[in-house]
Structure formats: structure tokens, C-alpha cells
Design a protein around this motif. Structure first.
Motif, PDB file in Angstrom:
ATOM      1  N   LYS A  44      -1.805  -0.164  -2.077  1.00  0.00           N
ATOM      2  CA  LYS A  44      -1.699  -0.332  -3.528  1.00  0.00           C
ATOM      3  C   LYS A  44      -0.293  -0.795  -3.901  1.00  0.00           C
ATOM      4  O   LYS A  44      -0.109  -1.676  -4.727  1.00  0.00           O
ATOM      5  CB  LYS A  44      -2.009   0.980  -4.251  1.00  0.00           C
ATOM      6  N   LEU A  45       0.705  -0.173  -3.272  1.00  0.00           N
ATOM      7  CA  LEU A  45       2.094  -0.506  -3.542  1.00  0.00           C
ATOM      8  C   LEU A  45       2.399  -1.950  -3.134  1.00  0.00           C
ATOM      9  O   LEU A  45       3.080  -2.684  -3.845  1.00  0.00           O
ATOM     10  CB  LEU A  45       3.017   0.466  -2.794  1.00  0.00           C
ATOM     11  N   GLU A  46       1.852  -2.339  -1.993  1.00  0.00           N
ATOM     12  CA  GLU A  46       2.082  -3.692  -1.486  1.00  0.00           C
ATOM     13  C   GLU A  46       1.539  -4.752  -2.449  1.00  0.00           C
ATOM     14  O   GLU A  46       2.129  -5.815  -2.609  1.00  0.00           O
ATOM     15  CB  GLU A  46       1.382  -3.826  -0.129  1.00  0.00           C
ATOM     16  N   ASN A  47       0.435  -4.454  -3.104  1.00  0.00           N
ATOM     17  CA  ASN A  47      -0.193  -5.413  -4.014  1.00  0.00           C
ATOM     18  C   ASN A  47       0.185  -5.176  -5.467  1.00  0.00           C
ATOM     19  O   ASN A  47      -0.351  -5.821  -6.358  1.00  0.00           O
ATOM     20  CB  ASN A  47      -1.718  -5.343  -3.868  1.00  0.00           C
ATOM     21  N   TYR A  48       1.125  -4.293  -5.712  1.00  0.00           N
ATOM     22  CA  TYR A  48       1.483  -3.907  -7.071  1.00  0.00           C
ATOM     23  C   TYR A  48       2.265  -5.026  -7.759  1.00  0.00           C
ATOM     24  O   TYR A  48       3.180  -5.591  -7.186  1.00  0.00           O
ATOM     25  CB  TYR A  48       2.311  -2.628  -7.058  1.00  0.00           C
ATOM     26  N   GLN A  49       1.899  -5.324  -9.021  1.00  0.00           N
ATOM     27  CA  GLN A  49       2.595  -6.383  -9.749  1.00  0.00           C
ATOM     28  C   GLN A  49       2.792  -5.985 -11.207  1.00  0.00           C
ATOM     29  O   GLN A  49       2.569  -6.789 -12.099  1.00  0.00           O
ATOM     30  CB  GLN A  49       1.807  -7.681  -9.661  1.00  0.00           C
ATOM     31  N   ILE A  76      -1.952   7.918   2.721  1.00  0.00           N
ATOM     32  CA  ILE A  76      -0.703   7.155   2.799  1.00  0.00           C
ATOM     33  C   ILE A  76      -1.000   5.664   2.942  1.00  0.00           C
ATOM     34  O   ILE A  76      -0.395   4.832   2.269  1.00  0.00           O
ATOM     35  CB  ILE A  76       0.172   7.667   3.969  1.00  0.00           C
ATOM     36  N   LYS A  77      -1.968   5.321   3.803  1.00  0.00           N
ATOM     37  CA  LYS A  77      -2.321   3.921   4.000  1.00  0.00           C
ATOM     38  C   LYS A  77      -2.815   3.294   2.690  1.00  0.00           C
ATOM     39  O   LYS A  77      -2.393   2.194   2.331  1.00  0.00           O
ATOM     40  CB  LYS A  77      -3.400   3.811   5.085  1.00  0.00           C
ATOM     41  N   ASN A  78      -3.663   4.015   1.966  1.00  0.00           N
ATOM     42  CA  ASN A  78      -4.174   3.496   0.692  1.00  0.00           C
ATOM     43  C   ASN A  78      -3.056   3.351  -0.336  1.00  0.00           C
ATOM     44  O   ASN A  78      -3.004   2.358  -1.064  1.00  0.00           O
ATOM     45  CB  ASN A  78      -5.281   4.392   0.138  1.00  0.00           C
ATOM     46  N   ASP A  79      -2.146   4.336  -0.388  1.00  0.00           N
ATOM     47  CA  ASP A  79      -1.026   4.246  -1.332  1.00  0.00           C
ATOM     48  C   ASP A  79      -0.125   3.073  -1.000  1.00  0.00           C
ATOM     49  O   ASP A  79       0.336   2.356  -1.896  1.00  0.00           O
ATOM     50  CB  ASP A  79      -0.216   5.542  -1.337  1.00  0.00           C
ATOM     51  N   LEU A  80       0.128   2.844   0.287  1.00  0.00           N
ATOM     52  CA  LEU A  80       0.978   1.721   0.683  1.00  0.00           C
ATOM     53  C   LEU A  80       0.310   0.383   0.374  1.00  0.00           C
ATOM     54  O   LEU A  80       0.978  -0.564  -0.036  1.00  0.00           O
ATOM     55  CB  LEU A  80       1.347   1.816   2.162  1.00  0.00           C
ATOM     56  N   GLU A 103      10.464  -1.532  -8.136  1.00  0.00           N
ATOM     57  CA  GLU A 103      11.554  -1.453  -7.147  1.00  0.00           C
ATOM     58  C   GLU A 103      11.044  -0.876  -5.830  1.00  0.00           C
ATOM     59  O   GLU A 103      11.385  -1.366  -4.754  1.00  0.00           O
ATOM     60  CB  GLU A 103      12.708  -0.588  -7.684  1.00  0.00           C
ATOM     61  N   LEU A 104      10.230   0.170  -5.922  1.00  0.00           N
ATOM     62  CA  LEU A 104       9.654   0.780  -4.731  1.00  0.00           C
ATOM     63  C   LEU A 104       8.775  -0.225  -3.985  1.00  0.00           C
ATOM     64  O   LEU A 104       8.822  -0.305  -2.745  1.00  0.00           O
ATOM     65  CB  LEU A 104       8.840   2.019  -5.131  1.00  0.00           C
ATOM     66  N   ALA A 105       8.004  -0.999  -4.712  1.00  0.00           N
ATOM     67  CA  ALA A 105       7.147  -2.020  -4.098  1.00  0.00           C
ATOM     68  C   ALA A 105       7.990  -3.069  -3.375  1.00  0.00           C
ATOM     69  O   ALA A 105       7.655  -3.494  -2.272  1.00  0.00           O
ATOM     70  CB  ALA A 105       6.264  -2.671  -5.163  1.00  0.00           C
ATOM     71  N   LYS A 106       9.104  -3.479  -3.979  1.00  0.00           N
ATOM     72  CA  LYS A 106       9.990  -4.462  -3.342  1.00  0.00           C
ATOM     73  C   LYS A 106      10.608  -3.894  -2.065  1.00  0.00           C
ATOM     74  O   LYS A 106      10.675  -4.569  -1.040  1.00  0.00           O
ATOM     75  CB  LYS A 106      11.097  -4.878  -4.306  1.00  0.00           C
ATOM     76  N   GLU A 107      11.073  -2.632  -2.146  1.00  0.00           N
ATOM     77  CA  GLU A 107      11.675  -1.994  -0.967  1.00  0.00           C
ATOM     78  C   GLU A 107      10.656  -1.875   0.163  1.00  0.00           C
ATOM     79  O   GLU A 107      10.979  -2.117   1.331  1.00  0.00           O
ATOM     80  CB  GLU A 107      12.230  -0.623  -1.333  1.00  0.00           C
TER      81      GLU A 107
END
Length: 155
Positions: free
Chosen positions: A109-114, A103-107, A125-129
Motif C-alpha cells: 500500500k505504501l509503495e503505491n501511495y500517492q 507487513i507485506k500488505n502495508d508495504l 515522506e514515508l512512502a518515498k523513504e
């Protein structure tokens, strides 16, 4: 190997009857490689005491030792495996650690997703939320603490 990574206290260490010779220490030595460098850490068990960690010069690694942060990092990054000697509680803890890391790794990745293609809109949208939730979390905790502090003052 499992014993090297266990966080043990005097009460939760190797039982006295596991020592083959009374009064002698059980010594575990591990070599960790970081690129070109290697680091030897020794864990020593003595009867009826919590185990202690030592460097290659046989100096105990305490809070002020230069390797304390490295040792903490190693112990917090234990390998994921199950051994026959593990208790159900140990296995459950290991499984929870695996899920937490995923979960930490997925988050992260999501946080740095562009991403920017049409197919990736949902992920964007998920990254923004997630970014909004992450930024609002400290404020939420502050309000929660103030609320609980205020409620305890009423009583």
C-alpha cells in the motif's frame, strides 16, 4: 483442514497409529472456488510415505502437471486459524505468517501511495523513504556478497 495445508515429509506426516485400517489410505478432498470456477484437489496419505496431491482425474500433481502452480499458490495462501490439535510451533509459525502478510500488505500500500493533501505529508515522506530503501536493497546485497566473497578468499 489444517492437515491439507501442511507441508509434510515422510518423517513429519500422519503417524502410522492414526490409520484406522492398516494398508488403507487417508484421503482429504478440498474444493477451491475461483469466481465461477471450482477446482478439486485431493491429498492422499499412505502409511510411512509423504502425502501426495492429485487432481479430480486422480492424476498426481507433480512438477510438470498443469495445476502445479495453482496448487503451490493455494498451499502458500493457507487460511489463518488455530485448532486444538496444533502444536505451539505450529501456532508460532501461523502468527509469524499473519504478521508477515500484514507487513507485506502495508508495504505494498505504501509503495503505491500517492496522497497529496497537507495532512498526508508524513505518509508521503514515508512512502518515498520506503521506495529509496527498496531500490537500494539489490545494490546493498551485491556489495555484501562481494565483500563476503572477498573475505573468504583472504583466508
Amino acid at each position: 483442514m489444517n492437515c491439507f495445508f501442511k507441508k509434510e515429509t515422510k518423517a513429519k506426516t500422519i503417524p502410522t497409529d492414526c490409520f484406522s485400517k492398516r494398508g488403507e489410505k487417508i484421503i482429504l478432498s478440498a474444493v477451491f472456488e475461483f469466481g465461477e470456477e471450482s477446482l478439486t484437489i485431493v491429498k492422499k496419505y499412505q502409511e510411512e510415505t509423504a502425502p501426495k496431491f492429485y487432481d479430480e482425474n486422480d492424476d498426481e500433481i507433480k512438477a510438470t502437471h498443469e495445476l502445479k502452480d495453482t496448487l503451490d499458490e493455494i498451499l502458500n495462501n493457507q487460511p489463518f486459524y488455530i485448532t486444538p490439535s496444533m502444536l505451539p510451533d505450529d501456532i508460532n509459525e501461523l502468527i509469524q505468517n499473519i504478521y508477515s502478510e500484514i507487513i507485506k500488505n502495508d508495504l505494498q500500500k505504501l509503495e503505491n501511495y500517492q496522497g497529496d493533501s497537507e495532512e498526508e505529508n508524513e505518509l508521503v515522506e514515508l512512502a518515498k523513504e520506503y521506495a529509496e530503501i527498496k531500490s537500494s536493497y539489490p545494490e546493498f546485497l551485491r556489495k555484501l556478497k562481494l565483500s563476503t566473497d572477498f573475505d573468504s578468499l583472504k583466508e
